[in-house]
Design a protein around this motif. Sequence first.
Motif, PDB file in Angstrom:
ATOM      1  N   ASP A 275       0.880  -1.357  -0.010  1.00 29.29           N
ATOM      2  CA  ASP A 275       0.111  -0.083  -0.043  1.00 29.29           C
ATOM      3  C   ASP A 275       0.829   1.403   0.151  1.00 29.29           C
ATOM      4  N   SER A 276       2.107   1.091  -0.421  1.00 29.77           N
ATOM      5  CA  SER A 276       3.215   2.223  -0.341  1.00 29.77           C
ATOM      6  C   SER A 276       3.736   2.340  -1.548  1.00 29.77           C
ATOM      7  N   ARG A 277       4.268   3.523  -2.093  1.00 28.67           N
ATOM      8  CA  ARG A 277       5.337   3.663  -3.125  1.00 28.67           C
ATOM      9  C   ARG A 277       6.736   3.910  -2.546  1.00 28.67           C
ATOM     10  N   LEU A 278       6.798   3.784  -1.305  1.00 31.84           N
ATOM     11  CA  LEU A 278       8.250   3.869  -0.663  1.00 31.84           C
ATOM     12  C   LEU A 278       8.790   2.533  -0.757  1.00 31.84           C
ATOM     13  N   LEU A 279      10.169   2.766  -1.256  1.00 30.89           N
ATOM     14  CA  LEU A 279      11.113   1.532  -1.074  1.00 30.89           C
ATOM     15  C   LEU A 279      12.216   2.023  -0.379  1.00 30.89           C
ATOM     16  N   VAL A 280      12.677   1.206   0.594  1.00 28.99           N
ATOM     17  CA  VAL A 280      13.873   1.350   1.512  1.00 28.99           C
ATOM     18  C   VAL A 280      14.938   0.428   1.307  1.00 28.99           C
ATOM     19  N   ALA A 281      16.072   0.952   0.793  1.00 26.33           N
ATOM     20  CA  ALA A 281      17.408   0.027   0.524  1.00 26.33           C
ATOM     21  C   ALA A 281      18.120   0.352   1.441  1.00 26.33           C
ATOM     22  N   GLN A 282      18.871  -0.772   1.842  1.00 26.60           N
ATOM     23  CA  GLN A 282      20.023  -0.751   2.725  1.00 26.60           C
ATOM     24  C   GLN A 282      21.102  -1.491   1.938  1.00 26.60           C
TER      25      GLN A 282
ATOM     26  N   SER B 200      33.751   1.067   3.138  1.00 30.81           N
ATOM     27  CA  SER B 200      33.492   0.114   4.688  1.00 30.81           C
ATOM     28  C   SER B 200      32.262   0.882   5.347  1.00 30.81           C
ATOM     29  N   LYS B 201      31.038   1.392   4.749  1.00 27.82           N
ATOM     30  CA  LYS B 201      30.356   2.023   5.465  1.00 27.82           C
ATOM     31  C   LYS B 201      28.937   1.507   5.015  1.00 27.82           C
ATOM     32  N   CYS B 202      28.007   1.704   5.907  1.00 25.29           N
ATOM     33  CA  CYS B 202      26.556   1.166   5.475  1.00 25.29           C
ATOM     34  C   CYS B 202      25.647   2.147   5.508  1.00 25.29           C
ATOM     35  N   TYR B 203      24.662   2.050   4.496  1.00 25.86           N
ATOM     36  CA  TYR B 203      23.941   3.525   3.989  1.00 25.86           C
ATOM     37  C   TYR B 203      22.479   3.038   3.881  1.00 25.86           C
ATOM     38  N   LEU B 204      21.387   3.693   4.442  1.00 23.99           N
ATOM     39  CA  LEU B 204      19.863   3.819   4.100  1.00 23.99           C
ATOM     40  C   LEU B 204      19.617   4.692   3.036  1.00 23.99           C
ATOM     41  N   GLN B 205      18.829   4.204   2.148  1.00 24.94           N
ATOM     42  CA  GLN B 205      18.276   5.044   1.060  1.00 24.94           C
ATOM     43  C   GLN B 205      17.037   4.708   0.744  1.00 24.94           C
ATOM     44  N   PHE B 206      16.389   5.997   0.483  1.00 24.78           N
ATOM     45  CA  PHE B 206      14.900   5.979   0.331  1.00 24.78           C
ATOM     46  C   PHE B 206      14.455   6.559  -1.062  1.00 24.78           C
ATOM     47  N   PHE B 207      13.394   5.683  -1.607  1.00 20.61           N
ATOM     48  CA  PHE B 207      13.100   5.862  -2.886  1.00 20.61           C
ATOM     49  C   PHE B 207      11.640   6.034  -2.962  1.00 20.61           C
ATOM     50  N   GLY B 208      11.090   6.993  -3.836  1.00 19.21           N
ATOM     51  CA  GLY B 208       9.730   7.045  -4.344  1.00 19.21           C
ATOM     52  C   GLY B 208       9.564   6.448  -5.684  1.00 19.21           C
ATOM     53  N   PHE B 209       8.328   5.743  -5.942  1.00 24.81           N
ATOM     54  CA  PHE B 209       8.223   5.248  -7.308  1.00 24.81           C
ATOM     55  C   PHE B 209       6.879   5.359  -7.957  1.00 24.81           C
ATOM     56  N   ASP B 210       6.831   6.107  -9.088  1.00 28.08           N
ATOM     57  CA  ASP B 210       5.596   6.869  -9.359  1.00 28.08           C
ATOM     58  C   ASP B 210       5.721   6.161 -11.172  1.00 28.08           C
TER      59      ASP B 210
ATOM     60  N   GLY C 176       6.554   4.145 -12.920  1.00 28.96           N
ATOM     61  CA  GLY C 176       7.834   3.580 -13.746  1.00 28.96           C
ATOM     62  C   GLY C 176       9.053   4.435 -13.545  1.00 28.96           C
ATOM     63  N   GLU C 177       8.927   5.544 -12.798  1.00 27.32           N
ATOM     64  CA  GLU C 177      10.034   6.471 -12.464  1.00 27.32           C
ATOM     65  C   GLU C 177      10.453   6.391 -10.818  1.00 27.32           C
ATOM     66  N   TRP C 178      11.777   6.437 -10.661  1.00 27.02           N
ATOM     67  CA  TRP C 178      12.234   6.290  -9.260  1.00 27.02           C
ATOM     68  C   TRP C 178      12.441   7.884  -8.967  1.00 27.02           C
ATOM     69  N   THR C 179      12.316   8.386  -7.709  1.00 26.46           N
ATOM     70  CA  THR C 179      12.545   9.770  -6.904  1.00 26.46           C
ATOM     71  C   THR C 179      13.529   9.400  -5.993  1.00 26.46           C
ATOM     72  N   ASP C 180      14.937   9.835  -6.068  1.00 22.93           N
ATOM     73  CA  ASP C 180      15.887   9.384  -4.942  1.00 22.93           C
ATOM     74  C   ASP C 180      15.474  10.632  -3.791  1.00 22.93           C
ATOM     75  N   LEU C 181      15.009  10.132  -2.607  1.00 21.51           N
ATOM     76  CA  LEU C 181      14.547  10.853  -1.589  1.00 21.51           C
ATOM     77  C   LEU C 181      15.437  11.397  -0.548  1.00 21.51           C
ATOM     78  N   LEU C 182      16.267  10.298   0.020  1.00 19.44           N
ATOM     79  CA  LEU C 182      17.178  10.676   0.863  1.00 19.44           C
ATOM     80  C   LEU C 182      18.247   9.622   1.065  1.00 19.44           C
ATOM     81  N   LYS C 183      19.348   9.707   1.186  1.00 22.70           N
ATOM     82  CA  LYS C 183      20.400   8.644   1.628  1.00 22.70           C
ATOM     83  C   LYS C 183      21.039   9.103   2.823  1.00 22.70           C
ATOM     84  N   ARG C 184      21.100   8.189   3.818  1.00 22.38           N
ATOM     85  CA  ARG C 184      22.016   8.240   5.166  1.00 22.38           C
ATOM     86  C   ARG C 184      23.009   7.218   5.358  1.00 22.38           C
TER      87      ARG C 184
END
Length: 393
Positions: A342-349, A356-366, A368-376
Amino acid sequence: MISEQLVGLAMAGVRARALGLTGHQNRVFGLITLFALLTAASTSGAQSIEGFQLGDDKITLQRLGVPSETKADGAFTTLTYHGSDGIDLKATYQRPSNRLVALQATWPKGGAGPSTGYGALTFGKTSLSEIRSQMGSKGILYASQSPVVASSGGAISILSYFDVSGTDAVATFVTSIDSDEAAKLKATFGADAYKNAPPAAKLRTIGVSRREYLENSQGTKRTLDIGYRAITWSSQEITSKHPAISLARIKPGQLPVFRTYSGPNNFPDFTGRDKEFTNFRTRITDGMSGGPAFAGEYSVIQIGCGTGCSFAYVGNNRTGQVFNVPVGGEDNMYLSLKYQLDSRLLVAQWADYDASKCYLQFFGFDDGEWTDLLKREVGPMDDCFKTIAENAH
């Protein structure tokens, strides 16, 4: 200044080859990830107000909560937000692209306020004289807009415009004199009150707009002051005193879907439209057999490519069309994905092996197109062996 600072001009190190993006997909993804280069325009530099930039998708405004006012005008919509630090933000986006075309921050109170984020300019403190001295001229005069606007109560506002060098953007600085000070100027200088106003006029509003958008209201006829030059405005000049946005505050419900597909599964056309995915036709078909699990009508298929290496696709169970997920491969090791129907949010780790670092990245999907929202960055690479829920706190 308002709420937390948006982080995430992500994917700078992700190669197009690793993503598998070609043609239109690759161009669209490049525009989305290069927010600092002003997405749709051939510009340079980053025009930022309150942590937002021209060209950002309007979805980035969701971190501010519900706007206090929404005003539609043709193809443009302006949203107004009242910040906890006292700054009012107006953000205008254009439909159907939903890209920001104008940003304006205003200090509505009396006295000195916070920094504007542009150089040493400070709300309620920096005078028009100081602005003109820093910019080297009085700026641009638009024929259809008087540079001096008087309110019914006697207060005076003075508008100053400057092109932003190397871009299609125009910066606006609005200084004002309250009614009491205006009355004193008039009593002291009479007809020359305006000439003596610059030292008394204090900065209340700073804005930046696409020139095309601004000239919808101001017209295209303009005059440049003697000695005029465009100003610079780069991301290095933009700072924030506020902490970065909490990952836990990004919720799937902020990107809801408007329909959920419950019909029969339709599979890719591997001999035509989706032939670039033919090498993984069995894995993709099997992954879509269980029905949609993401964004209302998509299946997510993750495929291994070696130890700690994987990449992913999303397949539309309604149309059969397949899309790349914009992270994966050797640049994004130990990839984990979190999503829901029920959401267009995809969270990638994922882990950057070289750093040698770990990241979380948040994307919106509309559509067929991805929007890069935040990377941490969440910590050292070993943190990628934790779950997304553990790291998103």
